[in-house]
Scaffold this motif. Structure first.
Motif, PDB file in Angstrom:
ATOM      1  N   VAL A 105      18.330   0.942   2.685  1.00 48.37           N
ATOM      2  CA  VAL A 105      17.511   2.045   1.676  1.00 48.37           C
ATOM      3  C   VAL A 105      17.143   3.139   2.646  1.00 48.37           C
ATOM      4  O   VAL A 105      17.205   4.391   2.277  1.00 48.37           O
ATOM      5  CB  VAL A 105      16.187   1.427   1.110  1.00 48.37           C
ATOM      6  N   GLY A 106      17.013   3.000   4.059  1.00 48.07           N
ATOM      7  CA  GLY A 106      16.688   3.915   4.886  1.00 48.07           C
ATOM      8  C   GLY A 106      17.848   5.013   4.873  1.00 48.07           C
ATOM      9  O   GLY A 106      17.577   6.099   4.932  1.00 48.07           O
ATOM     10  N   ASP A 107      18.886   4.438   4.841  1.00 47.33           N
ATOM     11  CA  ASP A 107      20.184   5.308   4.910  1.00 47.33           C
ATOM     12  C   ASP A 107      20.307   6.096   3.569  1.00 47.33           C
ATOM     13  O   ASP A 107      20.520   7.379   4.065  1.00 47.33           O
ATOM     14  CB  ASP A 107      21.474   4.420   5.063  1.00 47.33           C
ATOM     15  N   ILE A 108      19.864   5.708   2.703  1.00 45.81           N
ATOM     16  CA  ILE A 108      20.052   6.501   1.410  1.00 45.81           C
ATOM     17  C   ILE A 108      18.859   7.350   1.369  1.00 45.81           C
ATOM     18  O   ILE A 108      19.197   8.586   1.093  1.00 45.81           O
ATOM     19  CB  ILE A 108      19.715   5.641   0.080  1.00 45.81           C
ATOM     20  N   ALA A 109      17.791   7.210   1.839  1.00 45.29           N
ATOM     21  CA  ALA A 109      16.627   8.184   1.849  1.00 45.29           C
ATOM     22  C   ALA A 109      16.951   9.354   2.855  1.00 45.29           C
ATOM     23  O   ALA A 109      16.406  10.341   2.761  1.00 45.29           O
ATOM     24  CB  ALA A 109      15.397   7.484   2.317  1.00 45.29           C
ATOM     25  N   ALA A 110      17.686   8.921   3.708  1.00 45.52           N
ATOM     26  CA  ALA A 110      18.100  10.208   4.871  1.00 45.52           C
ATOM     27  C   ALA A 110      19.190  10.725   4.189  1.00 45.52           C
ATOM     28  O   ALA A 110      19.615  11.841   5.151  1.00 45.52           O
ATOM     29  CB  ALA A 110      18.304   9.568   6.175  1.00 45.52           C
ATOM     30  N   THR A 111      19.986  10.601   3.332  1.00 49.37           N
ATOM     31  CA  THR A 111      21.341  11.304   2.759  1.00 49.37           C
ATOM     32  C   THR A 111      20.785  12.245   1.834  1.00 49.37           C
ATOM     33  O   THR A 111      19.879  12.172   0.928  1.00 49.37           O
ATOM     34  CB  THR A 111      22.336  10.245   2.190  1.00 49.37           C
ATOM     35  N   GLU A 112      21.341  13.622   2.019  1.00 46.09           N
ATOM     36  CA  GLU A 112      21.093  14.633   0.882  1.00 46.09           C
ATOM     37  C   GLU A 112      21.599  14.204  -0.340  1.00 46.09           C
ATOM     38  O   GLU A 112      22.504  13.488  -0.633  1.00 46.09           O
ATOM     39  CB  GLU A 112      21.865  15.871   1.282  1.00 46.09           C
ATOM     40  N   PRO A 113      20.984  14.655  -1.356  1.00 43.05           N
ATOM     41  CA  PRO A 113      21.136  14.108  -2.734  1.00 43.05           C
ATOM     42  C   PRO A 113      22.592  14.860  -3.248  1.00 43.05           C
ATOM     43  O   PRO A 113      23.418  13.831  -3.815  1.00 43.05           O
ATOM     44  CB  PRO A 113      20.069  14.861  -3.851  1.00 43.05           C
ATOM     45  N   ALA A 114      23.103  15.774  -2.672  1.00 44.25           N
ATOM     46  CA  ALA A 114      24.364  16.170  -3.102  1.00 44.25           C
ATOM     47  C   ALA A 114      25.459  15.285  -2.524  1.00 44.25           C
ATOM     48  O   ALA A 114      26.541  15.145  -3.018  1.00 44.25           O
ATOM     49  CB  ALA A 114      24.469  17.638  -2.622  1.00 44.25           C
ATOM     50  N   THR A 115      25.280  14.791  -1.297  1.00 41.00           N
ATOM     51  CA  THR A 115      25.899  13.855  -0.950  1.00 41.00           C
ATOM     52  C   THR A 115      26.227  12.593  -1.550  1.00 41.00           C
ATOM     53  O   THR A 115      27.276  12.125  -1.744  1.00 41.00           O
ATOM     54  CB  THR A 115      25.950  13.414   0.638  1.00 41.00           C
ATOM     55  N   LEU A 116      25.016  12.303  -2.043  1.00 41.46           N
ATOM     56  CA  LEU A 116      25.192  11.049  -2.783  1.00 41.46           C
ATOM     57  C   LEU A 116      25.789  11.218  -4.207  1.00 41.46           C
ATOM     58  O   LEU A 116      26.410  10.293  -4.640  1.00 41.46           O
ATOM     59  CB  LEU A 116      23.642  10.431  -3.162  1.00 41.46           C
ATOM     60  N   PRO A 164       0.745  -1.135   0.015  1.00 36.53           N
ATOM     61  CA  PRO A 164       0.009  -0.064   0.096  1.00 36.53           C
ATOM     62  C   PRO A 164       0.915   1.148  -0.003  1.00 36.53           C
ATOM     63  O   PRO A 164       1.906   1.286   0.369  1.00 36.53           O
ATOM     64  CB  PRO A 164      -0.585  -0.006   1.281  1.00 36.53           C
ATOM     65  N   VAL A 165       0.309   2.351  -0.278  1.00 40.59           N
ATOM     66  CA  VAL A 165       1.255   3.772  -0.719  1.00 40.59           C
ATOM     67  C   VAL A 165       1.523   4.000   0.997  1.00 40.59           C
ATOM     68  O   VAL A 165       2.821   4.563   0.876  1.00 40.59           O
ATOM     69  CB  VAL A 165       0.253   4.752  -1.000  1.00 40.59           C
ATOM     70  N   ASP A 166       0.863   3.927   1.854  1.00 44.22           N
ATOM     71  CA  ASP A 166       1.231   4.316   3.176  1.00 44.22           C
ATOM     72  C   ASP A 166       2.207   3.353   3.846  1.00 44.22           C
ATOM     73  O   ASP A 166       2.791   3.781   5.120  1.00 44.22           O
ATOM     74  CB  ASP A 166      -0.057   4.433   3.947  1.00 44.22           C
ATOM     75  N   GLY A 167       2.573   2.448   3.059  1.00 44.61           N
ATOM     76  CA  GLY A 167       3.465   1.480   3.984  1.00 44.61           C
ATOM     77  C   GLY A 167       4.798   1.197   3.023  1.00 44.61           C
ATOM     78  O   GLY A 167       5.849   0.685   3.482  1.00 44.61           O
ATOM     79  N   VAL A 168       5.105   2.300   1.862  1.00 36.93           N
ATOM     80  CA  VAL A 168       6.169   2.509   1.233  1.00 36.93           C
ATOM     81  C   VAL A 168       7.465   2.747   1.957  1.00 36.93           C
ATOM     82  O   VAL A 168       8.549   1.921   1.856  1.00 36.93           O
ATOM     83  CB  VAL A 168       5.913   3.194   0.039  1.00 36.93           C
ATOM     84  N   THR A 169       7.223   3.598   2.708  1.00 38.21           N
ATOM     85  CA  THR A 169       8.481   4.205   3.585  1.00 38.21           C
ATOM     86  C   THR A 169       9.095   3.012   4.610  1.00 38.21           C
ATOM     87  O   THR A 169      10.382   2.926   4.379  1.00 38.21           O
ATOM     88  CB  THR A 169       8.078   5.381   4.090  1.00 38.21           C
ATOM     89  N   ALA A 170       8.098   2.697   5.314  1.00 35.99           N
ATOM     90  CA  ALA A 170       8.422   1.591   6.290  1.00 35.99           C
ATOM     91  C   ALA A 170       8.878   0.314   5.591  1.00 35.99           C
ATOM     92  O   ALA A 170      10.139  -0.448   6.115  1.00 35.99           O
ATOM     93  CB  ALA A 170       7.394   1.085   7.192  1.00 35.99           C
ATOM     94  N   PHE A 171       8.315  -0.040   4.264  1.00 33.64           N
ATOM     95  CA  PHE A 171       9.017  -1.349   3.700  1.00 33.64           C
ATOM     96  C   PHE A 171      10.392  -1.142   3.150  1.00 33.64           C
ATOM     97  O   PHE A 171      11.385  -1.782   3.287  1.00 33.64           O
ATOM     98  CB  PHE A 171       7.823  -1.512   2.432  1.00 33.64           C
ATOM     99  N   LEU A 172      10.742  -0.005   2.664  1.00 39.26           N
ATOM    100  CA  LEU A 172      12.001   0.229   1.893  1.00 39.26           C
ATOM    101  C   LEU A 172      13.075   0.612   3.123  1.00 39.26           C
ATOM    102  O   LEU A 172      14.103   0.293   2.916  1.00 39.26           O
ATOM    103  CB  LEU A 172      11.916   1.378   1.230  1.00 39.26           C
ATOM    104  N   ALA A 173      12.746   1.133   4.133  1.00 39.74           N
ATOM    105  CA  ALA A 173      13.735   1.511   5.046  1.00 39.74           C
ATOM    106  C   ALA A 173      14.611   0.455   5.514  1.00 39.74           C
ATOM    107  O   ALA A 173      15.940   0.678   5.723  1.00 39.74           O
ATOM    108  CB  ALA A 173      12.902   2.159   6.461  1.00 39.74           C
ATOM    109  N   GLY A 174      14.167  -0.662   5.659  1.00 40.83           N
ATOM    110  CA  GLY A 174      15.102  -1.814   6.147  1.00 40.83           C
ATOM    111  C   GLY A 174      15.705  -2.733   5.189  1.00 40.83           C
ATOM    112  O   GLY A 174      16.477  -3.551   5.399  1.00 40.83           O
TER     113      GLY A 174
END
Length: 411
Positions: free
Chosen positions: A205-216, A170-180
């Protein structure tokens, strides 16, 4: 049922160990046993492995010799692409009975957009469940399906649903699913990128999401960084593109031992030309660009192409052009490990008209007659005399055919 577009309209359907599953269906005594599909020669590779074989650590694209060391009692069968293609056609017809928005990725894998089908068939998870049931009933084969807001997430879900399962995100479960999830599960992240990310402490993936695009961008480059930043948040703007025309067909052969005889290479190109031409005619297409592929003993790969004035689906023409490309290389007994022949710039088969109409008609009649004979009596019913004395160093051709992908990533 409102009929409004659902929030998770995309399905990714992937058949489980497709080649192996088809072989077990054709030969029921193979069911439940460690089964490998691929070449048995010294350079043969695994095209597909049953799940009973995978418990030994066997995966697609693994050298067959390595796979048999892991599981000496595994049963090996050569691939039969004609059989797999037939099942694939039936599968795609079944999928299109639900939605016209079907994007095949290979013989055994496709994206579907079922956003416009909910009024008739129910919500996407219901459609996915019904499809799996129909595939089991009509094809007697297992399939895994992912249901999600976009293509990237749907494919990720189908991988997590394997084997023979269904996962709805579900849409509302995307963030939690990807994070781990581990970073290597992100689309486009290979071994080297994973190592780079790990060096900077980015493991999930949660680490990536929390990283600024410029850093990546500083870690993996501007384009890759922007890509990772988007998909780590579950974003994927790609749409399902139905019935995208094939870009090309090809076949290739890895020799048992390296070949330095030009005559053997010319003969092998004739066999590959026959195979590719049959597939062109079977698919109702013709091509203008002929490509020669050579891989040398040092693993250096060379490709050369030539574009024809008119499209062709004839083996005679393909062989003539590929041989001309080969002779232009002036190899002078260079050792060759692999030879391949491909055809691109595909058009409808009705465009396959040669400038020399008399010559074209003669060869077209012969090749279509050969197709009819093979359809009635099997692939070995008709062959060219030049192929009867094929060099024994040529292996069984595990790389032949389109496409070569069966279940590389756990399908």
């Amino acid at each position: 049922m409102t009929g409004q577009r659902p929030p998770e309209p995309i399905l990714h359907l992937d058949m489980d160990a497709f080649y192996a599953s088809v072989e077990a269906l054709r030969e029921p005594s193979l069911a439940g046993k460690p089964l490998l599909i691929g070449g048995t020669g010294g350079r043969g590779v695994v095209a597909s492995a049953s799940y009973e074989a995978r418990v030994y650590g066997i995966r697609s694209a693994m050298p067959m010799a390595s796979a048999l060391r892991r599981c000496p009692h595994a049963i090996v069968r050569p691939p039969d692409f004609a059989a797999y293609t037939d099942v694939s056609h039936r599968l795609m017809e079944l999928l299109r009975s639900v939605t016209p928005l079907v994007e095949p990725l290979s013989l055994d894998e496709a994206f579907l957009d079922v956003g416009g089908s909910v009024r008739l068939f129910g919500e996407p998870p219901r459609i996915a469940a019904d499809l799996r049931e129909r595939i089991a009933d009509e094809l007697q084969l297992p399939a895994s399906v992912g249901v999600a807001p976009n293509k990237f997430l749907a494919k990720l879900c189908s991988e997590h649903a394997k084997p023979d399962g269904l996962k709805h995100l579900p849409v509302d479960g995307v963030t939690a699913f990807l994070a781990g999830l581990e970073v290597r599960e992100l689309w486009g992240v290979g071994e080297k990128t994973t190592e780079q990310l790990h060096r900077y402490g980015l493991r999930t993936v949660g680490d990536i999401a929390a990283t600024e695009p410029a850093t990546l961008a500083r870690i993996v480059g501007q384009a890759a960084g922007a890509h990772l930043s988007e998909i780590a948040r579950g974003h994927d703007p790609r749409t399902v593109t139905p019935d995208e025309a094939a870009k090309g067909l090809s076949a290739e052969e890895t020799f048992e031992t390296d070949v330095d005889d030009p005559e053997i290479l010319r003969t092998e190109l004739l066999r590959l030309a026959e195979k590719v031409a049959q597939r062109l005619r079977g698919g109702g297409v013709a091509g203008r660009t002929v490509t020669l592929k050579l891989r040398f003993a040092n693993f250096q790969t060379l490709t050369r192409s030539r574009t024809l004035p008119t499209p062709t689906d004839q083996a005679t023409v393909l062989h003539r052009e590929a041989t001309a490309l080969l002779e232009a290389q002036r190899l002078e007994r260079v050792r060759v490990r692999l030879v391949g022949l491909g055809v691109g710039n595909l058009v409808d088969g009705g465009a396959a008209q040669q400038l020399d109409l008399l010559e074209s008609d003669r060869w077209e009649t012969l090749e279509h007659a050969a197709d009819d004979a093979r359809a009635r009596f099997g692939d070995t019913a008709v062959t060219r005399g030049a192929l009867l004395a094929r060099d024994p160093r040529a292996g069984p051709g595990p790389d032949e055919g389109w496409p070569t992908r069966d279940d590389t990533r756990g399908g």
